[in-house]
Design an enzyme around this catalytic site. Structure first.
Site, PDB file in Angstrom:
ATOM      1  N   ASP A 152       2.342   1.985   3.410  1.00 13.77           N
ATOM      2  CA  ASP A 152       3.335   1.087   4.022  1.00 13.77           C
ATOM      3  C   ASP A 152       4.749   1.532   3.735  1.00 13.77           C
ATOM      4  O   ASP A 152       5.672   1.198   4.471  1.00 13.77           O
ATOM      5  CB  ASP A 152       3.254  -0.340   3.443  1.00 13.77           C
ATOM      6  N   ASP A 164      -0.693 -12.243   2.824  1.00 17.28           N
ATOM      7  CA  ASP A 164      -1.223 -11.074   3.526  1.00 17.28           C
ATOM      8  C   ASP A 164      -1.279 -11.459   5.011  1.00 17.28           C
ATOM      9  O   ASP A 164      -2.334 -11.463   5.635  1.00 17.28           O
ATOM     10  CB  ASP A 164      -2.608 -10.754   2.941  1.00 17.28           C
ATOM     11  N   ASP A 184      -4.887 -14.099  -1.587  1.00 18.91           N
ATOM     12  CA  ASP A 184      -4.173 -13.770  -0.353  1.00 18.91           C
ATOM     13  C   ASP A 184      -4.261 -15.022   0.510  1.00 18.91           C
ATOM     14  O   ASP A 184      -5.336 -15.391   0.995  1.00 18.91           O
ATOM     15  CB  ASP A 184      -4.831 -12.572   0.363  1.00 18.91           C
ATOM     16  N   HIS A 226       0.884  -1.171   0.000  1.00 18.38           N
ATOM     17  CA  HIS A 226       0.000   0.000   0.000  1.00 18.38           C
ATOM     18  C   HIS A 226       0.919   1.218   0.000  1.00 18.38           C
ATOM     19  O   HIS A 226       2.012   1.166   0.580  1.00 18.38           O
ATOM     20  CB  HIS A 226      -0.830   0.135   1.277  1.00 18.38           C
ATOM     21  N   HIS A 243     -10.784 -14.024   4.753  1.00 20.73           N
ATOM     22  CA  HIS A 243     -12.039 -13.328   4.470  1.00 20.73           C
ATOM     23  C   HIS A 243     -13.139 -14.336   4.136  1.00 20.73           C
ATOM     24  O   HIS A 243     -14.307 -14.128   4.483  1.00 20.73           O
ATOM     25  CB  HIS A 243     -11.859 -12.356   3.303  1.00 20.73           C
ATOM     26  N   GLU A 285      -9.202 -13.917  -0.414  1.00 22.35           N
ATOM     27  CA  GLU A 285      -8.356 -14.158   0.761  1.00 22.35           C
ATOM     28  C   GLU A 285      -8.986 -15.232   1.637  1.00 22.35           C
ATOM     29  O   GLU A 285     -10.176 -15.181   1.936  1.00 22.35           O
ATOM     30  CB  GLU A 285      -8.197 -12.841   1.537  1.00 22.35           C
TER      31      GLU A 285
END
Ligand code: XLS
Ligand code: NI
Ligand code: NI
Length: 434
Positions: free
Chosen positions: A103, A338, A295, A100, A270, A267
């Site tokens: 980051d 991730d 992810d 990102h 998720h 992900e």
């Protein structure tokens, strides 16, 4: 130059019998699996945010890690962080990383200052990437941490925040393009709501649809050849998130005319939060031709939080790659970790062990998945189960209507005979490979 990982030798493939804790026992990048290098199937990526920006805090306590590049508010330390990151990419031999904007660069006092910091680090990355075999799997914008995003980015009730989000994504797409990124990701952490009492949901969804169309228009304008991906998640940080799961995102993309332009970054954690298995999410996306990237970080099944742990369960991972292989692979996507260390895992070695172990688990899963495909037992069982549909009689039923089918059933011409679904047989079959 960074000395953070100096004591750690490159992690290399030593074969299944090795007892070296920092060696690969299964990940041999050049091993050919189903006609392709293992590295090219898996396309591993390190997530910059968890590996280098996460400081070990949780809702009950502050940072536990102490890194030489903290506090992360200064350009010299942002460069040091990049040095350490590339040192870790070298040690692991990973082909990709992801970031990102927030980051990698310190936040400036103004948009322009943040952008200057960001572009300087992107230049720094560009120089480092030039001498190495490492690419950018995806870039993305952090539009959920700063207080300006508290009520959403593109779905914010304040149009000025929508504009700020547009400007932010433009800069992140430019940087992704510049570094030869394979994809660009949008995860809508705060694109959702806390209470309907203050939320016009229909309007917010329209704004999000418009925003994503702007992203796609800009991709074509700058000639970015990568894939635009959205990342489903049902909640956290928003109580209700608009991109709930794969099926919800697919409906959203179709409504706003984006089904040919945008795919999904799925992900595992998720999926769990949404009450699905990871392979369910993969299969939903694959059925629509929208599987983009993954992810590969799991949640703790008991906590109900997005705990972002490194994968460690081979049978789960094997079924994930089984469905990915069936779908024809990850394309421009890859396997992004991730995932973050537990906050008691303080050492430089912990970061290496976490990634190396996760890469090995994925390699084992991939090999098991490839063996299951090559064996063909599951595919045969599936074909047999649906064989009735291959007959002209069944095809006539599909093209019939309720009334005609009613007449046939009433006349006694149709008389279903239940057959075993053989779930336990199939589970036993899978267990031969994992
Ligand atoms: C958070 C998300 C996030 C995205 C990138 O839960 O997984 O890390 O992958 O913004
Ligand atoms: Ni997540
Ligand atoms: Ni993610």
């Amino acid at each position: 130059m960074s000395r953070f990982f100096d004591a750690i030798a490159p992690v290399r493939y030593e074969g299944p019998d090795s007892s070296n804790p920092l060696a690969f026992r299964h990940y041999d990048p050049d091993e050919i699996v189903l006609g392709k290098r293992m590295a090219d199937h898996l396309r591993f990526a390190v997530a910059y945010w968890h590996a280098f920006a996460y400081e070990g805090g949780d809702p009950f306590g502050g940072p536990t890690f102490q890194r030489p590049w903290y506090p992360q508010d200064d350009m010299a330390r942002a460069r040091l962080k990049a040095d350490v990151a590339f040192q870790m990419f070298d040690i692991l031999g990973v082909p990709y990383f992801c970031w990102h904007d927030a980051d990698i660069r310190p936040e400036g006092a103004t948009f322009a200052e943040s952008l200057r910091n960001f572009e300087a680090i992107i230049d720094y990355f560009g120089d480092k990437m030039a001498g190495r075999d490492i690419g950018l799997l995806w870039g993305t914008a952090n539009m959920f941490s700063h207080r300006r995003w508290m009520a959403g980015a593109s779905t914010n009730p304040d149009p000025d925040v929508f504009a700020w989000a547009a400007a932010t994504v433009k800069t992140c797409m430019d940087a992704t393009h510049r570094l030869g990124g394979q994809n660009y990701v949008l995860w809508g952490g705060r694109e959702g709501y806390e209470t309907l009492l203050n939320t016009d949901m229909a309007r917010e969804l329209d704004h999000m649809g418009r925003f994503l169309n702007m992203v796609v228009e800009y991709k074509h304008k700058i000639g970015f050849a990568g894939t635009i991906l959205v990342e489903p998640k049902p909640q956290e940080p928003s109580k209700h998130q608009y991109d709930y799961d794969a099926a919800t995102c697919i409906g959203f993309l179709r409504k706003y005319g984006l089904e040919g332009e945008v795919k999904l970054n799925l992900e595992q954690g998720h999926a769990i939060l949404a009450g699905h298995s990871f392979e369910h999410e993969i299969a939903v996306a694959a059925a629509e031709g929208m599987l983009g990237s993954i992810d590969m970080n799991r949640n703790d099944y008991q906590s109900g939080w997005d705990t972002d742990q490194f994968p460690s369960n081979v049978p789960e991972v094997a079924l994930t790659y089984y469905h990915i292989l069936r779908a024809g692979g990850l394309g421009t996507g890859g396997t992004n970790f991730d995932a973050r260390l537990r906050r008691q895992s303080l050492d430089a070695e912990d970061l290496i062990a976490a990634h190396a172990g996760a890469m090995d688990v994925c390699a084992r899963g991939l090999k098991a998945a490839a063996a299951m495909l090559a064996d063909g037992g599951l595919e045969t069982a599936l074909r047999d189960r649906y064989a009735g549909w291959d007959t002209p009689r069944a095809q006539r039923m599909l093209n019939s209507d309720l009334d005609a089918l009613f007449q046939q059933v009433l006349a006694g011409e149709i008389d279903p005979q239940p057959r075993s679904g053989r779930q336990e047989w199939l589970e036993n079959h899978v267990n031969r490979f994992v």
